[in-house]
Scaffold this motif. Structure first.
Motif, PDB file in Angstrom:
ATOM      1  N   LEU A 144       9.516  -0.108   1.181  1.00 47.29           N
ATOM      2  CA  LEU A 144       9.476  -1.235   2.104  1.00 47.29           C
ATOM      3  C   LEU A 144       9.262  -0.773   3.537  1.00 47.29           C
ATOM      4  O   LEU A 144       8.497  -1.381   4.293  1.00 47.29           O
ATOM      5  N   THR A 145       9.919   0.315   3.905  1.00 45.51           N
ATOM      6  CA  THR A 145       9.740   0.850   5.256  1.00 45.51           C
ATOM      7  C   THR A 145       8.324   1.369   5.456  1.00 45.51           C
ATOM      8  O   THR A 145       7.727   1.200   6.524  1.00 45.51           O
ATOM      9  N   GLY A 146       7.762   1.992   4.410  1.00 45.06           N
ATOM     10  CA  GLY A 146       6.404   2.495   4.498  1.00 45.06           C
ATOM     11  C   GLY A 146       5.371   1.397   4.662  1.00 45.06           C
ATOM     12  O   GLY A 146       4.287   1.630   5.207  1.00 45.06           O
ATOM     13  N   HIS A 147       5.704   0.201   4.190  1.00 42.03           N
ATOM     14  CA  HIS A 147       4.800  -0.949   4.319  1.00 42.03           C
ATOM     15  C   HIS A 147       5.331  -1.947   5.345  1.00 42.03           C
ATOM     16  O   HIS A 147       5.000  -3.137   5.295  1.00 42.03           O
ATOM     17  N   ARG A 148       6.132  -1.437   6.281  1.00 43.69           N
ATOM     18  CA  ARG A 148       6.786  -2.332   7.239  1.00 43.69           C
ATOM     19  C   ARG A 148       5.787  -3.134   8.074  1.00 43.69           C
ATOM     20  O   ARG A 148       6.013  -4.316   8.360  1.00 43.69           O
ATOM     21  N   ALA A 149       4.685  -2.512   8.462  1.00 37.20           N
ATOM     22  CA  ALA A 149       3.701  -3.238   9.274  1.00 37.20           C
ATOM     23  C   ALA A 149       3.173  -4.446   8.524  1.00 37.20           C
ATOM     24  O   ALA A 149       3.037  -5.538   9.084  1.00 37.20           O
ATOM     25  N   GLY A 150       2.876  -4.276   7.226  1.00 38.16           N
ATOM     26  CA  GLY A 150       2.397  -5.391   6.421  1.00 38.16           C
ATOM     27  C   GLY A 150       3.444  -6.471   6.263  1.00 38.16           C
ATOM     28  O   GLY A 150       3.135  -7.674   6.342  1.00 38.16           O
ATOM     29  N   VAL A 151       4.696  -6.066   6.032  1.00 38.90           N
ATOM     30  CA  VAL A 151       5.791  -7.030   5.914  1.00 38.90           C
ATOM     31  C   VAL A 151       5.920  -7.847   7.190  1.00 38.90           C
ATOM     32  O   VAL A 151       6.041  -9.084   7.156  1.00 38.90           O
ATOM     33  N   GLU A 152       5.875  -7.177   8.323  1.00 37.77           N
ATOM     34  CA  GLU A 152       6.030  -7.875   9.602  1.00 37.77           C
ATOM     35  C   GLU A 152       4.840  -8.774   9.904  1.00 37.77           C
ATOM     36  O   GLU A 152       5.010  -9.875  10.442  1.00 37.77           O
TER      37      GLU A 152
END
Length: 220
Positions: A144-152
């Protein structure tokens, strides 16, 4: 995805419960969704306020919305708007060959933990990533942290659209560390430029070079 017995995240024992409920609420609202809403209400009572409050806002909206209207809204939001895509690798790679490699790496991570996806699931769907994180908190948190930009970026897009599912993304974001400077820059860059636009499909997803070794004794 088949579930295993959850492991408790060190120092944050509430996180797996939060991720499991968030996963359920990001699935298509079928005949079981009413049960998911009731579960979310019970789980919210055990969560920190910044995680629980947006979940309760979503459940309050969903409970006063007809099932048909909620399903229609879900399809209109997630199936017809690329900016509200639930597939996390899309934000980093768009429909390019690099996305295929990203999907394979996720699938390898799941396989290493003994997980097998069904044929109709892609490993980067946020609901799938959250469900995995609920049972493998340490590895899931890294994903989740590695894809944080997408999540945000998804959270911001849903907020801009006034979507009730923005509350679920607010809750997801509240389970993660505060954005670091480079992550904030990545969000701003993605928002300004969008994902890459090379249209090549996902053929590399099946490349035997990247296929994980068979899992022995894992779920099937």
């Amino acid at each position: 995805m088949r579930r295993k017995t959850p492991r408790t995240a060190r120092n944050e024992p509430w996180r797996p419960s939060a991720w499991q409920v968030q996963s359920l609420l990001l699935a298509y609202p079928d005949e079981q969704f009413e049960q998911y809403l009731a579960l979310a209400g019970r789980v919210a009572a055990t969560l920190p306020e910044p995680v629980a409050r947006p979940l309760l806002r979503f459940t309050a909206h969903a409970e006063r919305t007809t099932a048909a209207d909620l399903a229609t809204s879900y399809v209109a939001t997630f199936d017809h708007r690329k900016r509200c895509c639930l597939y996390l690798t899309y934000y980093a790679h768009g429909d390019t060959r690099k996305r295929g490699v990203g999907l394979l790496r996720l699938k390898q991570t799941y396989a290493a933990a003994g997980w097998r996806l069904s044929d109709d699931e892609l490993p980067d769907h946020l609901a799938v990533v959250l469900e995995f994180a609920a049972t493998e908190p340490d590895t899931g948190a890294r994903l989740l942290t590695g894809h944080r930009a997408g999540v945000e970026l998804l959270r911001l897009a849903l907020t801009d659209d006034g979507s009730p599912w923005a509350h679920v993304l607010d809750s997801v974001s509240a389970t993660l560390p505060a954005l670091a400077g480079d992550e904030r820059e990545a969000v701003l860059r993605l928002a300004a430029e969008g994902p890459p636009e090379e249209q090549v499909g996902l053929d590399p997803y099946a490349s035997p070079v990247f296929l994980p070794d068979p899992v022995v004794g894992g779920p099937r």
